[in-house]
Design a protein around this motif. Sequence first.
Motif, PDB file in Angstrom:
ATOM      1  N   THR A  84     -18.087  26.760 -45.458  1.00 64.24           N
ATOM      2  CA  THR A  84     -17.751  26.326 -44.111  1.00 64.24           C
ATOM      3  C   THR A  84     -17.209  27.504 -43.310  1.00 64.24           C
ATOM      4  O   THR A  84     -17.583  27.705 -42.146  1.00 64.24           O
ATOM      5  N   LYS A  85     -16.378  28.267 -43.961  1.00 57.40           N
ATOM      6  CA  LYS A  85     -15.810  29.449 -43.300  1.00 57.40           C
ATOM      7  C   LYS A  85     -16.927  30.377 -42.826  1.00 57.40           C
ATOM      8  O   LYS A  85     -16.940  30.828 -41.675  1.00 57.40           O
ATOM      9  N   ALA A  86     -17.871  30.659 -43.750  1.00 64.38           N
ATOM     10  CA  ALA A  86     -18.971  31.570 -43.409  1.00 64.38           C
ATOM     11  C   ALA A  86     -19.753  31.043 -42.216  1.00 64.38           C
ATOM     12  O   ALA A  86     -20.108  31.795 -41.303  1.00 64.38           O
ATOM     13  N   LEU A  87     -20.011  29.750 -42.238  1.00 67.19           N
ATOM     14  CA  LEU A  87     -20.769  29.141 -41.140  1.00 67.19           C
ATOM     15  C   LEU A  87     -20.047  29.315 -39.819  1.00 67.19           C
ATOM     16  O   LEU A  87     -20.637  29.717 -38.819  1.00 67.19           O
ATOM     17  N   VAL A  88     -18.755  28.984 -39.854  1.00 63.52           N
ATOM     18  CA  VAL A  88     -17.986  29.026 -38.613  1.00 63.52           C
ATOM     19  C   VAL A  88     -17.914  30.459 -38.100  1.00 63.52           C
ATOM     20  O   VAL A  88     -18.084  30.719 -36.909  1.00 63.52           O
ATOM     21  N   GLU A  89     -17.741  31.404 -39.026  1.00 64.01           N
ATOM     22  CA  GLU A  89     -17.630  32.794 -38.599  1.00 64.01           C
ATOM     23  C   GLU A  89     -18.944  33.339 -38.074  1.00 64.01           C
ATOM     24  O   GLU A  89     -18.977  34.103 -37.121  1.00 64.01           O
ATOM     25  N   ALA A  90     -20.043  32.937 -38.731  1.00 68.45           N
ATOM     26  CA  ALA A  90     -21.348  33.475 -38.342  1.00 68.45           C
ATOM     27  C   ALA A  90     -21.811  32.938 -37.004  1.00 68.45           C
ATOM     28  O   ALA A  90     -22.557  33.617 -36.295  1.00 68.45           O
ATOM     29  N   ALA A  91     -21.380  31.740 -36.665  1.00 68.76           N
ATOM     30  CA  ALA A  91     -21.846  31.132 -35.422  1.00 68.76           C
ATOM     31  C   ALA A  91     -21.440  32.014 -34.257  1.00 68.76           C
ATOM     32  O   ALA A  91     -20.270  32.323 -34.087  1.00 68.76           O
ATOM     33  N   PRO A  92     -22.416  32.472 -33.490  1.00 70.85           N
ATOM     34  CA  PRO A  92     -22.077  33.362 -32.388  1.00 70.85           C
ATOM     35  C   PRO A  92     -21.278  32.611 -31.326  1.00 70.85           C
ATOM     36  O   PRO A  92     -21.590  31.461 -31.001  1.00 70.85           O
ATOM     37  N   THR A  93     -20.272  33.237 -30.856  1.00 67.34           N
ATOM     38  CA  THR A  93     -19.395  32.572 -29.895  1.00 67.34           C
ATOM     39  C   THR A  93     -19.273  33.454 -28.675  1.00 67.34           C
ATOM     40  O   THR A  93     -19.221  34.682 -28.791  1.00 67.34           O
TER      41      THR A  93
END
Lengths: 284, 538, 853
Positions: free
Chosen positions: B518-527
Motif C-alpha cells: 500500500t505504501k509503494a502504491l501511495v508513494e508511486a502515485a504521481p501527485t
Amino acid sequence: MKRSFLRSEILPLFHGNRSLALGIALTSLFIMAALLSFVWTPYDVTALDVSTRLTAPSTTHWFGANHLGRDVLSMTMVGARISIAVAFIAVGLGGAIGVPLGLLAAAKGGLIDDIVMRFGDLVFAFPALILAILITAVFGPSATNAIIAIGIFNIPVFARLTRSAALPIWHKPFVQAAQCAGKNLTQISAQHIFPNIRHVLIVQGTVQFALAILAEAGLSYVGLGAQPPIPSWGRMLAESQTMISTAPWLVLFPGVAIFVFVLGLNLLGDGLRHHYDPRRQRGF
Amino acid sequence: MSLALNIKNLSLTIDDTGILKGVNLTLEAGKITGLAGRSGSGKSMTAFAAMGLTPSRSRVKGSILLDGQNLLEKTDQEMCALRGQKIAMVFQEPMTALNPLHTIGAQIAETILIHSDATRDEAHAKAETLMERVGLPLHEIAPTRYPHELSGGQRQRVVIAIAIAMNPNVLIADEPTTALDVTTQAQILSLLRELTEQNNIALLLITHDLAVLSSISDSIAVMRDGCIAGVSETKAFFQQTHADNHFGLLPAPVVKPEKPATLEKTPPPILEASNLVCTYIQNKKSLFSEPEIFRAVDGVSLTIRKGEHVGLAGESGCGKSTLARALLGLHELASGSIKIDGEDFPSTTPAHTKHIRKKIQIVFQDPYGSFNPHQRVEQIIAEPFHLFDQPLSKPEQKERVHDALETVGLEKKAAEQFPHEFSGGQRQRIAIARALITEPEIIVFDEATSALDNISRNKVLDLLMQLADERSVSYLFITHDLTVIRDVTDRAFIMKQGRFVEEGPTNQLLTSPKHAYTKALVEAAPTIHWTDPAIEAT
Amino acid sequence: MHKFDTLKPVMVLCALAFFLLSGAAFAAAPETGALNVGVQLEPPNLDPTSGAAAAIDEIVYANVFEGLTRITEEGTAAPALAKSWTVLNDGLVYEFLLHQGIKFHDGTAFDADDVVFSLNRARAPTSSNAQRPLFEQIKTVEALTSHQVRITLHKPIGAFPVYLGWGDAVIVAPESVATNASMPVGTGPFRFQRWRKGASITLIRNENYWGDAPALDEINFVFIPDPTAAFAALFAGDVDGFPNYPAPENLALIERDPRFKILYGTSEGEMLVAINHGKAPFDNLLVRRALNHAIDKDVVIKAGLFGFGTPIGSHFPPHHPAYVDHSERYPYDPTLARKLLSEAGYPNGFSTVLTLPPPSYARRGGEIIAAQLEAVGIKVQIRNIEWAQWLDQVFKNKEYDLTIVSHTEPLDFDIYARDDYYFQYNNSDYNSLITQLQSESDETKRNSLLQEAQRILAEDAVNVFIASSPKTAIWTKTVSDVWANAPLQANDFTRTQNTGRIAVTTKDTTTAFPAFSILLLITCIAFGSVAYFGRARISFLASRFISMLMTLAAASIVIFLLIEIAPGDPAAFMMGLNADPASVSALKAELGLDRPALFRYFSWIGGLMTGDFGTSYTYRVPVSELIAERFWVSLPLAIIAFSLSTAIGIPAGLMAAARRRKPSGQIIVNAAQAGIAVPNFWLAILLVLIFAVTFRWFSAGGFPGWDVGLLPALKALLLPAIALAIPQAAILTQIMRTSMINTMHDDYVRTARAKGLNTNDALRTHALRNALIPVLTILGLQFAFLLAGSIIVENVFYLPGLGRLVFQSIAQRDLIVVKSIVMTLVFCVILVAIFVDLAYSIIDPRLRKVGTS
C-alpha cells in the motif's frame, strides 16, 4: 430512418468505393440474366437445330451456336441460373449450419467447441475438390449432390469464421452487461453476437459464393455437376473443348462468363469489406 | 543553459486540414520539458515533425533547428543519419514498439550498427552495457530474450535503451508511461530523469497527465488546438491556482456530499462475499501434465453495507476485475459464497437468480465496448428489464428509459440515438442509466472512469455522488486509480496477487498505510504538488 | 543469424527436391522405327484370356499374343501358330498342325502342350475367361504330337477357326500365365516392355520372332481418353496417330492438314439405343416401333457422330457379305410414332430414363435422342454414368429403360439369343436360328441364316439401331501398313512402318519407390529438424501431432464409409461387357470383396500402417507402386507450380504494398483480382490452344517420364504448372499485399525508423518477416492444394498424376486405389499443416520454448 434509406444507406456505399459499384453491377448483370432466363431466352435451350450447327457469333446468334445447333447465349443465360442456384444453396446451406455451430462453439466453448473445430480439421484435410468428387462419384452426379458436396465444405468455413469473429465479441463488456441483464447464451448470441459479426459473414459469403461458382464449374466440367440437358457453364466448356480450333467461341463464352461473374463477386466482396472496414466507421 | 532544439512557427497540414498551427517550442539540454494537452491537440504530431516521421500526405512549414540545422530542410536520407544519433524517441506502447521476431539485444545493437562502424560483436557488447544502464541487469534479462518474454516496464526500458544508444542530444518521449502500472511508471520516470541529467539530454516529455509532469518536469508547455497555449516553469505553473483553469487541463474537484455518518450505526449488509476463490486453467506445459491452475482471486472476503461506498484498488493483473465479474455471477466460483441482500447468489433456480440479479448491476471501464453498436440507446438501457418477472409494457419501458436518461443528465432524445454518437463521458452516463434502471441495491464500477479525461471523470463522479445522495445505493469502485478511491469512497481494500493486503477507512489507508505494498502504491502515485486540495491523476 | 534459421528448412527442401529430380535416369539412344499410338482406354490388365475389355486386345492382340489362327483385316481366319488345320466328323473334330521352333518371349518353348493348357484353362469351371460359354463347347483337347493338336467339340460350331482367332483364345504358357495381367508373355512379334500406369504401355521388337520380323522397333500406346486431349496430342506431335480417333468433330480440320491422313474403315461397332424388354412399356412391340420412328437417325449421325456413321437397320455390320440394309424399315416419322404410341395405349406418351455411358457418341447422341423423344411426347430424363456403373447397373442388373452403347464385338448377333442378356429380348425363333447357325459351316447357308436373323431383329424392333460407326483412324503420313478396317477391336502392327519417328530405347526401370516411405521420410525430416532446432514448444507440436492422428483416423473412416456405399461392382467392371457371372464371383472371391466390411476396414488400415496399400483391382499391381509412380508427376508439378506462384505472388504483393497509392500498385491489385477469378481448367485450355496448338512450343499434354531426361519432363509440366500457378499467385499477391500493408504500420516499424533506418530498410528488416507469418499459412494451403487439387488440370493435360488417378479409379471402381490415394492425400495435407506449424515455431519466437514465463 426509412424515408432517407436510399440517401443514408445506399448512396454512401459507393462513395469512393469503385469495387463495390462494379461488383454490384457485374453480379446483378448475371442474376438478372439468370432471372430473365426463366421467362425468356433468345432460343429454346433444349431445342435442336442441325441447320445452325457450329454457327459463329452473328446477329442471329450473338454467342454462336454449338454442335447441336443450340444457341450459346441462351445456354449461358440458363447456365448462370444453375451456377447461381448451386452456389447459392450450397453457401446458404454452409451458412445455415455453420453459423449456428460457430455461435454455439463460441458461446459454450469446451467440448462442443472442440467438436466443431475438429470437424473443420477433418473437412479441411481433404484437399480441394477431392471430397466433392468423392461425394458426387459415390452418390451419382447431379446438381443436388454438387450442392451437398460444396455445401459440406462451407460448413466449417462458416463455423470457424463465426467462432473466431464471435469470440472477441464475447469478451466485450456489452455482452457481460447482457449477462447481468439475465440473458441466456442463445439470447445473447442472437441479439448481441450475431448483429456484430454479420458484416464479416456477408463478406465471407460473397467470397464463398465466388468459390462455389468455381467449384460448380469444375465439378460440371468433369461431369459431376448438373446433368444434361440442363446447360451448365462447366459442362459447356467440357463439351466444346474438342471443338476449340473449329469453334473457339464455344470455349470462350462460358469461360468468360465464369471469369466475369467470379470477378464481380470478388469485387463485391472487396467493396463490402472496404465498406464495413472499422477504420471507415467511427464508433463501430 | 544551452538550446538543444528550437521549434519555430511549425505548422502542419494533412489533406488540407490544419493539425499544427505555428508551434513554437524550445528544449534545453539536461532539462525536461513537459508537453501537456488533451488528446488531439497536436502533441504527438509535433514530436513526429521533429523526428521527420510525419505521415506521407502531410505538409510541414516553419523550422526545427537542431545544432543550427533546420531539420525540415533535410532529405530523408540525411534525417536517417540524425534519427537515433542526435534525436531519438520513446513511444507510448511498449508492447508493440518492439519487433516480436528479434531479440532485444539485436534491436538495441541495431541502432549502434546503423550509426557507427562498430562490428557486430562490439555493438552487442555496447547493447549489454546499455541494458545495464537502463536497469535491465544482464543476469536477470539476457539480451537473447525476445520482447514477449518481458514485462511492459522492461520493454519500455529496452525502448529507452534503443533511444539513448547513441547518446542523442534530444529525446522525445511520447506518453512513455501511460500504458504502465503506477509503480512501474514511477520507476520509468525516475530513469528518464536520471538519464536526462547524467547524459545532458534535452527531454521532451509528452503526456496528458499533469501529475506526471508536476513531479519531474522543469517546465511545462500546454498545447491546445495545434498551438502552444502557454509555457511556464513547473513550480510557477502549479502556483497560479485556477488562474485560467490551467488551459482547461485541470478539473474541478469532486464534491463529496456530507454524510450523516452517525445516523445509522450499522446499516444491514447488502453484499457479503466470503472466501471467494476464482481460478483460470493455464495452458498445459506438456501434453500429459496436469493443467496448471491460476488462482486469480485467492480467498477474498468482503462485506458492503447499504449505502456504503467501497473502493478496491490494485495494479493490473491483481485479480480485481475477476473479482468484479465473480460478484456479478459472470465468473464461476471455485469456492466461497456470495450473498446479496441475504440471499445466495447465484440461486438454485434461474428464475430466482434473475430476481436477485436486479439488485446488483455494473458499469464497465470501456465506454466504447460497453454497448452493442447496433442497438439504440433505448434498447441498451432497457435490456435489464429482462430481469423483471412481469414484462413491462412498451410505453412504460420508454418512460422509464427517459427518466433514467434525465437522471444521469442526458436528454430524452438520446434514447433514439446510437452509442457512437456520444462522447466518452456521455457514454458512461448511459452505462450508469442502464445500471440504475432496475433500481439495484449495489452498483459495481469496474474502472468506470479510467478511460475518461480528468474533467469528464470528475463530472461523472459528481453525478454518482449526487445519485447516492438521492437514493441509498451502495457503490463498489474497482480501480487502479487511488484518486478515485480518495475522492469518493468511505472504505477501501488494497488487492495484490488475488488477495487483500490491507483494508480500512479510506483516509486512514491513504495517509498512513500499514502494508508495504500500500505504501509503494501511495508513494508511486504521481501527485500534483501545490497548495490547493491535492488533485491526483494517473 | 535469424535469416539463416529461416532459410535452413527451405534449403533442406530444395536440396531434397533437386536430389529427387536429378535422380531420374538420363538415357537417349536414337534408333529407328517407333510408333506412338493414341488409344482411348487404358486396359485394366494385359491378359486377354481373363478379361473381356476390348482395351486389352487393342494392345496385345497379334502384337504380343498369338492364337492358333488370326483374324485378317477382312474378318476371316488365317493361319497363325497353327500352320494349317483339317475339319473332321462333320465339324466335330479339328486337327491343327503347329509351327515348330517357336519360343515365348521368356525363352520357354511353344508346343502342343501349351495349346492344351490354354484351351483347358479357358473352359475350366474356375475360368475367368469372358467367353467361357464358347470354350465350354469344347469336349476334349489332346496333343497328338508336340506339334499336333486335336480338338473335339460337343456339337459343330461353324465359325470355330474364327473364334480361335479371338483374343480370348490366344495361347499362353503355363510358366508365365500368372503374371500375364501385368507382364504379358506371348509368342508375338513384340515384347511387352513397360506399363506406365495411366500414361502408356511400351512394346519392343521381339528379336527372336518366329515369323517375318516386324518393321517397328517400338510401339508406345499412349492413353488419351479425352477427345480434346486427343486432338491436342495429335497436333502437338505427341502421337503418330489414333487407330480409333475419338473426336470426329475435328476431322474436317485434320483433313485439311497435310501432315495427316485419315483412314475410314469398317468396324464391328453398332451404335444402338438399347431397350429394356423386361420393363413396361418396352415389352410392347408398338412402343418399340414408335421409338424407332421417333428417332431421326440421320440427325443423330450428323450431330452426334458428326456425320461419321452409316445408317443400319439391324445388328449387323454393312461390310459383311451377308449384310442386308434395313435402315429404311423405320423412317423418321414423328406422326406415325405418336399414332403407334396411342395404339399401344400411350396417347400422352410416358416418362422414361435414358442412361448414358461416358463416350461422346452416347452423351451427344443421347441429348439429341432425348429431344426427339420429347417431341413425340415421351418425357426423357438423362442420366450420365461412368462405365463401371453402366456395367453394374445396366449390363449386370438390367436397371435401365433406355441406354446408348456401341457393341464392338465382331459377329455378336448371338447376344440376342442369350437368356440373361441385358436387352432381355426373348424370341424362340431367333434362338433356334442361332442354334442352327452355330452348327452350320457352309458359307452360303450361313449367310442366308444371317440375313434371316437381321430381318427378325429389325421386324421386332429389338433396339433402335442407329449406325455402324466407321473406324476412323488418323495417322501421320509417315505411317504405313496399318489396318483400316477393324474386324476385331485390335491393332495389328505386325507390318506397320513409321519413317517419321526414331525409337528412344529406354532402360527398363520402373521407379517403384513406395510412396509411404517417402512420406515417412518427410515426417522424419520434419521432426528431425524440430529436434535439431530444439526450441519449438514441445506441447504445441505434440498436441498438433495428436490432432493430426485423430484427423487421419476420422478421415479414414469417412473415406471407407463413402467408398463402401459407392455403387458398382469392381469385379464386374474388370471382367468386361460379356463376362460370365460365375467368373465375376470367382474374381470377387479372389479380390477378397466378399469379406465383411469391418474386416476389410481393419485390414486396410493395418496395410496402411505397414506400407502395404493392397493390390489394385484394375491394374493388378501394388497400390503403393501405383501411387509412387503418380507421386513423381504430382509432386514435381506441385513444386514447380508452387515455386512459380511464390516467385510471382510474393514480389508482386510486396510491390503492390509499396506502391499502393500509385497506378502501378493498382494495376497489380486489379491483375490479382482477375487472376483469382480465372478457373484454372479454362486457363489450361486456353494455354493449350495458344502454346501447343497454335505456336506448337509445348506439347499439348502427356508426360514422357523422367527417364527420357530432365528437360523434356520439365517441359511437359510447365504449361500445367502455369495454369495451376496463376490463380494461386493472384491469391498470394493479395494476401502478401494486405499482410505487408498491415505490418508496415506496426509500431516497431516506426521504432526502426526512429533508429535511423530508411523506409526500405525498415520494411525489409522489420516488416517483411512479420508480414510473412500469415502468408505462411496460405503457402501451406496452396502447396496442399497443388499437390492434390490439380485433378482437373491434370485431366486437361492428361498427366498421369495423383489427382487424375483418383478420377480414373473412381471411374473404374478401383476402390482400393481410391481409398488409399485419398488417404495419402489427406496425409500429405496434414503433413504440410505440420510443416507450417513447424515453420511458425521457427520464425516466431513466441511459439518457442520460453526461458522464463
